[in-house]
Motif scaffolding. Structure first.
Motif, PDB file in Angstrom:
ATOM      1  N   ASP A  51       0.806  -1.225   0.000  1.00 50.24           N
ATOM      2  CA  ASP A  51       0.000   0.000   0.000  1.00 50.24           C
ATOM      3  C   ASP A  51       0.841   1.277   0.000  1.00 50.24           C
ATOM      4  N   GLY A  52       2.036   1.244  -0.590  1.00 46.25           N
ATOM      5  CA  GLY A  52       2.879   2.445  -0.619  1.00 46.25           C
ATOM      6  C   GLY A  52       4.250   2.176  -0.019  1.00 46.25           C
ATOM      7  N   THR A  53       4.792   3.162   0.674  1.00 41.13           N
ATOM      8  CA  THR A  53       6.126   3.016   1.259  1.00 41.13           C
ATOM      9  C   THR A  53       6.106   3.411   2.733  1.00 41.13           C
ATOM     10  N   ILE A  54       7.102   2.908   3.443  1.00 41.56           N
ATOM     11  CA  ILE A  54       7.351   3.373   4.797  1.00 41.56           C
ATOM     12  C   ILE A  54       8.835   3.742   4.871  1.00 41.56           C
ATOM     13  N   THR A  55       9.128   4.762   5.661  1.00 41.94           N
ATOM     14  CA  THR A  55      10.508   5.170   5.905  1.00 41.94           C
ATOM     15  C   THR A  55      10.789   4.909   7.370  1.00 41.94           C
ATOM     16  N   VAL A  56      11.898   4.221   7.632  1.00 39.24           N
ATOM     17  CA  VAL A  56      12.246   3.839   8.998  1.00 39.24           C
ATOM     18  C   VAL A  56      13.586   4.472   9.360  1.00 39.24           C
ATOM     19  N   ASP A  57      13.571   5.298  10.396  1.00 37.48           N
ATOM     20  CA  ASP A  57      14.803   5.859  10.948  1.00 37.48           C
ATOM     21  C   ASP A  57      15.145   5.010  12.162  1.00 37.48           C
ATOM     22  N   ASN A  58      16.088   4.082  11.997  1.00 41.69           N
ATOM     23  CA  ASN A  58      16.429   3.129  13.043  1.00 41.69           C
ATOM     24  C   ASN A  58      17.417   3.764  14.007  1.00 41.69           C
ATOM     25  N   ARG A  59      16.995   3.921  15.246  1.00 44.06           N
ATOM     26  CA  ARG A  59      17.833   4.516  16.292  1.00 44.06           C
ATOM     27  C   ARG A  59      18.209   3.476  17.340  1.00 44.06           C
ATOM     28  N   SER A  61      17.403   1.517  19.830  1.00 42.68           N
ATOM     29  CA  SER A  61      16.422   1.170  20.861  1.00 42.68           C
ATOM     30  C   SER A  61      15.012   1.632  20.495  1.00 42.68           C
ATOM     31  N   GLU A  62      14.883   2.341  19.370  1.00 43.59           N
ATOM     32  CA  GLU A  62      13.575   2.769  18.866  1.00 43.59           C
ATOM     33  C   GLU A  62      13.706   3.082  17.384  1.00 43.59           C
ATOM     34  N   VAL A  63      12.574   3.109  16.712  1.00 46.78           N
ATOM     35  CA  VAL A  63      12.543   3.542  15.319  1.00 46.78           C
ATOM     36  C   VAL A  63      11.498   4.639  15.187  1.00 46.78           C
ATOM     37  N   VAL A  64      11.756   5.548  14.254  1.00 49.40           N
ATOM     38  CA  VAL A  64      10.745   6.530  13.889  1.00 49.40           C
ATOM     39  C   VAL A  64      10.274   6.125  12.506  1.00 49.40           C
ATOM     40  N   THR A  69       1.007   7.970   4.258  1.00 46.58           N
ATOM     41  CA  THR A  69       0.092   9.085   4.541  1.00 46.58           C
ATOM     42  C   THR A  69       0.818  10.259   5.212  1.00 46.58           C
ATOM     43  N   GLY A  70       2.091  10.056   5.584  1.00 40.62           N
ATOM     44  CA  GLY A  70       2.846  11.110   6.262  1.00 40.62           C
ATOM     45  C   GLY A  70       2.781  11.006   7.781  1.00 40.62           C
ATOM     46  N   GLU A  71       2.010  10.027   8.266  1.00 42.48           N
ATOM     47  CA  GLU A  71       1.931   9.825   9.711  1.00 42.48           C
ATOM     48  C   GLU A  71       3.262   9.307  10.220  1.00 42.48           C
ATOM     49  N   SER A  72       3.756   9.908  11.289  1.00 40.02           N
ATOM     50  CA  SER A  72       5.024   9.503  11.874  1.00 40.02           C
ATOM     51  C   SER A  72       4.783   9.020  13.297  1.00 40.02           C
ATOM     52  N   VAL A  73       5.389   7.886  13.644  1.00 38.05           N
ATOM     53  CA  VAL A  73       5.213   7.310  14.977  1.00 38.05           C
ATOM     54  C   VAL A  73       6.559   6.768  15.450  1.00 38.05           C
ATOM     55  N   THR A  74       6.867   6.993  16.719  1.00 35.60           N
ATOM     56  CA  THR A  74       8.083   6.458  17.328  1.00 35.60           C
ATOM     57  C   THR A  74       7.726   5.161  18.034  1.00 35.60           C
ATOM     58  N   LEU A  75       8.374   4.074  17.612  1.00 33.34           N
ATOM     59  CA  LEU A  75       8.103   2.754  18.174  1.00 33.34           C
ATOM     60  C   LEU A  75       9.321   2.282  18.970  1.00 33.34           C
TER      61      LEU A  75
END
Length: 113
Positions: A51-59, A61-64, A69-75
Motif C-alpha cells: 500500500d505504498g512506502t514506509i521510511t524507517v529511521d532506526n535509532r 532502541s527505537e525507530v521513527v 500518509t505522512g503519519e510519523s510514529v516512534t516505536l
C-alpha cells in the motif's frame, strides 16, 4: 607520622598516572565510541509495501516510522533489548534483513527494501 608518609609515597605513582591521562584523551575515546555506535546503526531506510512506502529511521532502541500518509510514529524496541522488533498498541514493526512486516491498526503489510 611514618605511616602517613608511606601512604603518600604509595599514592604518588597513582596521582602521576592519573595526571598523564588528560580529559582530551577521555573525550576522544568517547567520540570514537560514539562514532563506532553510529556506524553500526542502520539509519534511514525506505521499504516498499503493498500500500505504498514506509521510511524507517532506526535509532537502535527505537525507530521513527513514517508511512505513505505522512503519519510519523516512534516505536520503542519490544522487548527493550530487542533490535528487530518494535511496537506500541496498534503498531508493530519487525525487521529481518531486507524485509519488514509493518502492522497498523491490525492490518499487516509485507515490505521490502
Amino acid at each position: 607520622m611514618r605511616r602517613t608518609t608511606r601512604v603518600a609515597l604509595l599514592a604518588l605513582p597513582f596521582a602521576c598516572l592519573a595526571a598523564c591521562v588528560g580529559e582530551g584523551d577521555a573525550g576522544s575515546t568517547h567520540a570514537a565510541a560514539s562514532a563506532a555506535g553510529a556506524a553500526g546503526r542502520p539509519g534511514l531506510t525506505t521499504y516498499r509495501c503493498e500500500d505504498g512506502t514506509i521510511t524507517v529511521d532506526n535509532r537502535a532502541s527505537e525507530v521513527v516510522l513514517t508511512d505513505t500518509t505522512g503519519e510519523s510514529v516512534t516505536l520503542p524496541a519490544a522487548p527493550p533489548e530487542q533490535r528487530s522488533r518494535y511496537g506500541l498498541p496498534g503498531y508493530a514493526l519487525v525487521l529481518e534483513g531486507n524485509q519488514a512486516l509493518y502492522v497498523k491498526g491490525g492490518k499487516p503489510m509485507d515490505c521490502a527494501r
